[in-house]
Write an enzyme that holds these catalytic residues in place. Structure first.
Site, short mmCIF file in Angstrom:
data_model
loop_
_atom_site.label_atom_id
_atom_site.label_comp_id
_atom_site.label_asym_id
_atom_site.label_seq_id
_atom_site.Cartn_x
_atom_site.Cartn_y
_atom_site.Cartn_z
N ARG A 1 68.46 -38.82 131.23
CA ARG A 1 69.79 -38.43 130.74
C ARG A 1 69.88 -38.66 129.23
O ARG A 1 70.67 -38.03 128.54
CB ARG A 1 70.90 -39.23 131.44
CG ARG A 1 72.29 -38.62 131.19
CD ARG A 1 73.44 -39.51 131.66
NE ARG A 1 73.46 -40.76 130.96
CZ ARG A 1 73.41 -41.96 131.55
NH1 ARG A 1 73.36 -42.08 132.86
NH2 ARG A 1 73.42 -43.05 130.81
N TYR B 1 85.45 -17.45 122.26
CA TYR B 1 85.12 -17.39 123.67
C TYR B 1 86.28 -17.98 124.48
O TYR B 1 86.83 -19.02 124.11
CB TYR B 1 83.82 -18.18 123.90
CG TYR B 1 83.41 -18.22 125.34
CD1 TYR B 1 83.07 -17.05 126.00
CD2 TYR B 1 83.37 -19.42 126.03
CE1 TYR B 1 82.70 -17.09 127.33
CE2 TYR B 1 83.00 -19.46 127.35
CZ TYR B 1 82.67 -18.28 128.00
OH TYR B 1 82.31 -18.33 129.31
N ASP C 1 80.23 -21.68 115.85
CA ASP C 1 79.59 -21.15 117.05
C ASP C 1 78.80 -19.91 116.61
O ASP C 1 79.37 -18.87 116.28
CB ASP C 1 80.66 -20.81 118.09
CG ASP C 1 80.06 -20.41 119.44
OD1 ASP C 1 78.95 -19.85 119.44
OD2 ASP C 1 80.71 -20.65 120.47
N LYS D 1 72.69 -17.25 126.14
CA LYS D 1 72.78 -15.88 125.64
C LYS D 1 71.43 -15.44 125.04
O LYS D 1 70.48 -15.28 125.76
CB LYS D 1 73.95 -15.78 124.66
CG LYS D 1 75.24 -16.48 125.17
CD LYS D 1 75.84 -15.81 126.39
CE LYS D 1 76.90 -16.65 127.10
NZ LYS D 1 78.05 -17.06 126.33
C1 LIG Z 1 79.20 -17.87 126.49
C2 LIG Z 1 79.72 -18.48 125.27
C3 LIG Z 1 80.05 -19.84 125.22
C4 LIG Z 1 79.94 -20.74 126.43
O1 LIG Z 1 78.63 -20.91 126.84
P1 LIG Z 1 78.20 -21.20 128.37
O2 LIG Z 1 76.74 -21.34 128.27
O3 LIG Z 1 78.66 -20.04 129.17
O4 LIG Z 1 78.90 -22.46 128.77
C5 LIG Z 1 80.48 -20.36 124.01
N1 LIG Z 1 80.61 -19.58 122.92
C6 LIG Z 1 80.32 -18.27 122.94
C7 LIG Z 1 80.48 -17.46 121.70
C8 LIG Z 1 79.87 -17.67 124.10
O5 LIG Z 1 79.61 -16.36 124.13
#
Ligand SMILES: *Cc1c(COP(=O)(O)O)cnc(C)c1O
Length: 383
Positions: free
Chosen positions: A48, A101, A173, A198
């Site tokens: 962890r 998001y 982000d 992604k």
């Molecule tokens: C999908 C996404 C998230 C969240 O990520 P997860 O892996 O689905 O928890 C955060 N920011 C953006 C821009 C995203 O497209």
């Protein structure tokens, strides 16, 4: 070294025991210690806290984002949560992009607001609006650019300057463009967040997240949260993500070229009301897109004439494009933000920031672009 060389080689080396060229999946909970006095001599105590496979991915991402360090998480949301936990206390205030998001909005409004943190959702495309929203107790500016799903951009250098002048960390982000196209730390930001689900994974195989930091102090603070909150990425996910990243630049280039061709096709189509893609000259922030990133990415959104009903018919009629949440994969995905990714954003708030009920989001994949255009063309002909 160039980005493509780094995406393959950074952070990994052949296994010293066997020579295995791929970093092994260290599927273990614990690590046997030599003695109490030499506890942690090999760097690991419990998975962890840290794991060698996860470490390899963290090292690679720190290099790709030009950061000091990186920590990886079970999901992108866990990564965002770690940043919130590391920077904010009850009574503090944070500024967040008003288009982001849907899960980010939900995390702030439905969970951290309950713990006494205040959030203001600001149009971060306007540096003046960001400056005006700063309060004495503002401790975090969190931006997403290009933003999900409207692709609205934040001027990273301008917002970073405001953040620095006020001593507030600026977290970005960077999921949509990845470090291949955009390096927020180079533009003055302090923290970079990713949903590795992604483009890093790229193959619809895993969910994961990452936080890249600029300083040792930040890295220590976020690693404390990673361990204390128990949100670390699993070694299996780290291993798959390590493989995915090796082709990131090649996928990004081809998927972005596909996206531009599709955006141009849609913009010229008589049944399409509007298209939003940073690579189009008609995009209101096209110049900013060119100046702060090396590419436009592979996400776009559009609205068809006839609004919601027509949009839904397109999403039902496509055959090659898959109607699904997620983005960034080699498979092209089509999404209805109002009922899918952004369903938890209140309808008035969605309308205010341009996430209309008729908006269709397309994550352009790696298929032959003519096949994608043929699929969209047939769907548009059917409405
Ligand atoms: C999908 C996404 C998230 C969240 O990520 P997860 O892996 O689905 O928890 C955060 N920011 C953006 C821009 C995203 O497209």
């Amino acid at each position: 070294m160039g980005f493509t060389t780094k995406q393959i080689h950074a952070g990994v080396k052949p296994d010293p025991v066997t020579g295995s060229i791929l970093t092994p999946i260290y599927q273990t909970t614990t690590y046997v210690q030599d003695s109490v006095d030499e506890y942690l001599a090999k760097g690991y105590s419990y998975s962890r806290s840290a794991n060698p496979t996860v470490d390899a991915l963290e090292k690679k991402l720190a290099v790709l984002e030009n950061g000091y360090g990186c920590s990886c998480y079970s999901t992108g949301m866990a990564a965002i949560q770690a940043v919130v936990q590391a920077t904010l206390n009850a009574g503090d205030h944070a500024i967040v992009s008003d288009v982001a998001y849907g899960g980010t909005y939900r995390l702030c409004t439905k969970i951290y607001a309950r713990f006494g943190v205040e959030f203001t959702f600001v149009d971060t495309a306007s540096p003046e609006a960001v400056a005006a929203a700063v309060r004495d107790n503002t401790r975090l500016i969190l931006t997403e650019t290009p933003a999900n799903p409207t692709l609205k951009l934040t001027d990273l250098a301008a917002v970073s300057k405001i953040a620095a002048a006020n001593g507030i960390p600026h977290a970005v982000d960077n999921t949509f463009l990845t470090p291949f196209y955009q390096l927020p730390l180079e533009l003055g930001a302090d923290i970079v967040i990713h949903s590795t689900t992604k483009y890093f994974d790229g193959h619809n195989a895993t969910v994961g997240g990452a936080v890249v930091t600029k300083t040792a102090e930040q890295d220590e603070a976020i690693r404390f949260v990673q361990n204390a909150s128990g949100v670390i990425m699993s070694p299996w996910v780290a291993w798959l993500t390590l493989q995915g990243i090796k082709t990131l630049s090649v996928r990004m280039e081809r998927q972005s070229a596909n996206a531009l061709a599709i955006a141009e096709f849609l913009e010229a189509h008589p049944k399409v009301a509007r298209v939003q893609y940073p690579g189009l000259k008609s995009f209101p922030q096209h110049e900013l897109a060119k100046s702060q990133a090396d590419g436009f990415g592979a996400m776009l959104c559009f609205e068809v004439k006839g609004g919601v009903q027509a949009g839904k018919r397109i999403m039902d009629a496509v055959e090659l494009c898959a109607l699904a949440e997620n983005l960034g994969s080699v498979e092209t995905l089509i999404t209805h933000p109002a009922t899918m990714t952004h369903a938890d954003v209140e309808p008035e708030e969605r309308e205010r920031v341009g996430i209309t009920n008729g908006l269709v989001r397309l994550s352009v994949g790696l298929e032959d672009v003519q096949d994608l255009i043929d699929d969209l063309s047939a769907a548009l002909d059917s409405v």
